[in-house]
Design a protein around this motif. Sequence first.
Motif, mmCIF file in Angstrom:
data_model
loop_
_atom_site.group_PDB
_atom_site.id
_atom_site.type_symbol
_atom_site.label_atom_id
_atom_site.label_comp_id
_atom_site.label_asym_id
_atom_site.label_seq_id
_atom_site.Cartn_x
_atom_site.Cartn_y
_atom_site.Cartn_z
ATOM 1 N N ALA A 283 104.311 31.876 43.533
ATOM 2 C CA ALA A 283 104.225 30.974 42.389
ATOM 3 C C ALA A 283 105.545 30.906 41.634
ATOM 4 O O ALA A 283 105.894 29.865 41.065
ATOM 5 N N GLN A 284 106.299 31.993 41.636
ATOM 6 C CA GLN A 284 107.627 32.004 41.032
ATOM 7 C C GLN A 284 108.685 31.474 41.996
ATOM 8 O O GLN A 284 109.647 30.827 41.580
ATOM 9 N N ARG A 285 108.490 31.724 43.240
ATOM 10 C CA ARG A 285 109.479 31.351 44.267
ATOM 11 C C ARG A 285 109.510 29.840 44.499
ATOM 12 O O ARG A 285 110.561 29.244 44.718
ATOM 13 N N ASN A 286 108.367 29.218 44.488
ATOM 14 C CA ASN A 286 108.256 27.770 44.704
ATOM 15 C C ASN A 286 107.346 27.169 43.641
ATOM 16 O O ASN A 286 106.184 26.876 43.882
ATOM 17 N N ARG A 287 107.890 27.050 42.458
ATOM 18 C CA ARG A 287 107.095 26.529 41.351
ATOM 19 C C ARG A 287 106.747 25.064 41.584
ATOM 20 O O ARG A 287 107.558 24.275 42.064
ATOM 21 N N GLY A 288 105.535 24.699 41.196
ATOM 22 C CA GLY A 288 105.096 23.313 41.327
ATOM 23 C C GLY A 288 105.367 22.519 40.064
ATOM 24 O O GLY A 288 105.972 23.006 39.118
ATOM 25 N N GLY A 289 104.865 21.261 40.063
ATOM 26 C CA GLY A 289 105.044 20.385 38.917
ATOM 27 C C GLY A 289 104.063 20.712 37.821
ATOM 28 O O GLY A 289 103.287 21.655 37.928
ATOM 29 N N PRO A 290 104.090 19.889 36.742
ATOM 30 C CA PRO A 290 104.935 18.707 36.594
ATOM 31 C C PRO A 290 106.338 18.977 36.045
ATOM 32 O O PRO A 290 107.196 18.103 36.082
ATOM 33 N N TRP A 291 106.593 20.189 35.513
ATOM 34 C CA TRP A 291 107.897 20.431 34.894
ATOM 35 C C TRP A 291 108.985 20.617 35.928
ATOM 36 O O TRP A 291 110.093 20.096 35.782
ATOM 37 N N THR A 292 108.720 21.357 37.005
ATOM 38 C CA THR A 292 109.744 21.667 37.996
ATOM 39 C C THR A 292 110.143 20.421 38.782
ATOM 40 O O THR A 292 109.288 19.697 39.291
ATOM 41 N N VAL A 293 111.424 20.175 38.876
ATOM 42 C CA VAL A 293 111.937 19.039 39.651
ATOM 43 C C VAL A 293 112.325 19.497 41.051
ATOM 44 O O VAL A 293 111.958 18.877 42.045
ATOM 45 N N VAL A 294 113.067 20.601 41.130
ATOM 46 C CA VAL A 294 113.507 21.121 42.422
ATOM 47 C C VAL A 294 113.103 22.594 42.523
ATOM 48 O O VAL A 294 113.695 23.448 41.855
ATOM 49 N N PRO A 295 112.101 22.940 43.326
ATOM 50 C CA PRO A 295 111.726 24.342 43.494
ATOM 51 C C PRO A 295 112.868 25.132 44.127
ATOM 52 O O PRO A 295 113.593 24.623 44.986
ATOM 53 N N ALA A 296 113.032 26.374 43.703
ATOM 54 C CA ALA A 296 114.151 27.187 44.194
ATOM 55 C C ALA A 296 113.988 27.572 45.660
ATOM 56 O O ALA A 296 114.967 27.656 46.400
ATOM 57 N N GLY A 297 112.759 27.843 46.088
ATOM 58 C CA GLY A 297 112.554 28.286 47.466
ATOM 59 C C GLY A 297 113.156 29.649 47.727
ATOM 60 O O GLY A 297 113.417 30.036 48.866
#
Length: 312
Positions: A283-297
């Motif tokens: 959940a921290q590694r690949n955050r979803g929307g709506p706020w996150t634009v580009v997940p860090a991965g």
Amino acid sequence: MYLATRTIAALTATLAMTAYAPAACATEKPPSVRPPPPKPTVADVIKASKASEWRALDPENTLYMHTAAGRVIIELAPTFAPNHVANIKTMVREGYFDGLAIIRSQDNWVVQWGDPDEKNPRPMKTAKATLKGEFTIPMKNDSAFTRLPDPDGYAPQVGHSNGFPSARDPKTGRAWLAHCYGMVGVGRDNDADSGGGSALYAVIGHAPRHLDRNITVVGRVISGMPMLSTLPRGAGAMGFYDKPEQNVPITSVKVAADVPPAERSRFEVMRTDSASFKAAVEAQRNRGGPWTVVPAGHIDLCNAPIPVREQK
């Protein structure tokens, strides 16, 4: 003049075309910046977790430090530093820390506590003043290791061991605890074997991972970091308080097992070998929307959350 007239005419035509462009073209986002679909947050994972995915603190390896600024709860890690943990508990049970103080607060670094009087230190009873450094342990002794999927700049493998951020090197066969925020270490001088636990510190800033394998790490703060991290910074060298009145008195330090059950805290740590913890990391590694634009991965060891909760 002719060139200027032609330029103005061209600009006028361009503006006219722009003005009549469909509104959708101005608002449509390129696919690369569209927010990802919603995904579970860490809070969602914690809410959905099972009771079996949490463990209570072991009273025999939990310290309660009461200071003039508030209470700090520390979970010790005897797997990684058995001799230092045993020595620290001996000091606590002999009352060594009672009446000492927090003597250092260095910005973006550590808060340290111990004896303010280095010239005339408080004598030990049966505890030892110094011990051989316990910087690493054999990997075979760290059976609870859960590896993170991403590479790390300080170790070949990083992850968590029973609630503590840790690292390992298969080539050397060694494992160790990492200097993440809230971790507690043993102060020492230049001699690698000059620490014993009478001077302890907690990391309050950006993880100083270059200290890994150079200092004995004995545990981490479970509760009380907001207080420790906001103490006034020391004006002396390395953040030490240069006036006695700035020291933060320690009223007492107790092993939780020596405190009546009714007076103990009821903190639980999410098991770092559980499915819910892996979901919390993702959940921290690949955050979803709506706020996150580009997940860090990607996730750094010291940014991987270790959920803690208090049962009322």
